[in-house]
Write a protein that holds these residues in place. Structure first.
Motif, short mmCIF file in Angstrom:
data_model
loop_
_atom_site.label_atom_id
_atom_site.label_comp_id
_atom_site.label_asym_id
_atom_site.label_seq_id
_atom_site.Cartn_x
_atom_site.Cartn_y
_atom_site.Cartn_z
N ASP A 11 25.95 30.37 -16.45
CA ASP A 11 24.63 29.91 -16.02
C ASP A 11 23.55 30.36 -17.00
O ASP A 11 22.65 29.59 -17.35
CB ASP A 11 24.35 30.43 -14.61
N HIS A 12 23.65 31.60 -17.46
CA HIS A 12 22.68 32.11 -18.44
C HIS A 12 22.72 31.29 -19.73
O HIS A 12 21.68 30.87 -20.25
CB HIS A 12 22.96 33.58 -18.75
N GLU A 14 23.85 28.24 -20.26
CA GLU A 14 23.38 26.87 -20.04
C GLU A 14 21.85 26.82 -19.91
O GLU A 14 21.21 25.90 -20.44
CB GLU A 14 24.04 26.27 -18.81
N THR A 15 21.28 27.81 -19.25
CA THR A 15 19.82 27.86 -19.11
C THR A 15 19.17 28.12 -20.46
O THR A 15 18.17 27.48 -20.82
CB THR A 15 19.40 28.93 -18.08
N ALA A 18 19.09 25.03 -22.52
CA ALA A 18 18.05 24.10 -22.06
C ALA A 18 16.66 24.51 -22.53
O ALA A 18 15.72 23.69 -22.49
CB ALA A 18 18.08 23.99 -20.54
N GLY A 143 8.86 29.33 -13.38
CA GLY A 143 10.17 28.72 -13.33
C GLY A 143 10.09 27.42 -12.56
O GLY A 143 9.11 27.16 -11.85
N SER A 159 10.63 28.40 -17.26
CA SER A 159 12.07 28.52 -17.44
C SER A 159 12.73 27.31 -16.78
O SER A 159 12.36 26.94 -15.67
CB SER A 159 12.60 29.80 -16.79
N PRO A 160 13.73 26.71 -17.43
CA PRO A 160 14.39 25.54 -16.85
C PRO A 160 15.41 25.93 -15.79
O PRO A 160 16.60 25.66 -15.90
CB PRO A 160 15.06 24.90 -18.07
N SER A 161 14.93 26.60 -14.76
CA SER A 161 15.80 27.08 -13.68
C SER A 161 14.93 27.37 -12.46
O SER A 161 13.72 27.58 -12.59
CB SER A 161 16.53 28.36 -14.10
N ARG A 166 17.72 33.88 -13.86
CA ARG A 166 17.61 33.04 -15.05
C ARG A 166 16.16 32.88 -15.48
O ARG A 166 15.86 32.89 -16.68
CB ARG A 166 18.22 31.65 -14.80
N MET A 170 14.76 34.09 -19.17
CA MET A 170 14.09 33.20 -20.12
C MET A 170 12.66 33.65 -20.39
O MET A 170 12.14 33.44 -21.49
CB MET A 170 14.11 31.75 -19.61
#
Length: 197
Positions: A11-12, A14-15, A18, A143, A159-161, A166, A170
């Motif tokens: 998950d980290h 992938e975030t 992004a 976020g 942040s894209p989350s 996450r 970010m």
């Protein structure tokens, strides 16, 4: 590692991947901060809990240094003053703890940066609103969609989350990118400066 740890790592990554779509916003905010510091402005940061730690981390990199020996940059974290925080919370309301400090300290030429994972904290939203009313430039480290705080932000660093870990990870990445830009500028490091073209 157990499966849940692998999931967290995936998950980290992938975030972080992004974040590529957010780099132009980070560069833009870096240029805004450079211009503010060049013109004698001060950066005021704040947040709650882990976001307060992120706000203080950013200030520490600027008043101290990131990688270069250079002059300190004028940055203050509002959540580090327990006397003012508790006085305002006691005499007024906790939702006023940052707004009253911003009202007293920030004006045209200054920059106010709020760190929040939800964008819904009343004390963060009201402080951004007061900063904008006072003529300061406002930045939101948030976020997801930024929540209600985005309405009072001139610049969004989102942040894209929507997951708190996450989002905060970010925020650290972005504050380090900004610290590199500002550090290079303050040190006169031509090789490290962001291309203005």
């Amino acid at each position: 590692m157990t499966d849940w740890m692998t999931d967290q790592l995936t998950d980290h990554v992938e975030t972080a991947r992004a974040m590529g779509a957010r780099l132009s916003s980070v560069r833009q905010v870096g240029k805004v901060l450079i211009e503010a510091f060049a013109d004698g402005g001060t950066l005021f940061t704040f947040g709650n809990g882990g976001s307060a730690a992120d706000a203080q981390h950013f200030t520490g990199e600027l008043v101290g240094h990131y990688r270069r020996d250079r002059k300190p940059l004028p940055a203050v974290t509002l959540s580090t003053d327990p006397t003012s925080m508790t006085c305002i919370a006691n005499d007024y309301d906790y939702s006023d703890v940052f707004a009253r400090q911003v009202d007293a300290l920030a004006g045209p030429g200054d920059v106010v940066a709020a760190f929040t994972t939800s964008g819904r904290s009343p004390n963060v939203v009201s402080a951004l609103q007061v900063a904008r009313r006072n003529g300061a430039t406002t930045i939101l480290f948030g976020g997801g969609d930024g929540g209600p705080a985005r309405e009072h932000a001139d610049y969004l660093l989102l942040s894209p989350s929507t997951r708190t870990p996450r989002i905060q990870e970010m925020h650290t990445l972005m504050l380090h990118m900004l610290s590199e830009m500002l550090d290079a500028w303050a040190a006169g490091d031509e090789a490290g400066r962001e291309d203005e073209a």
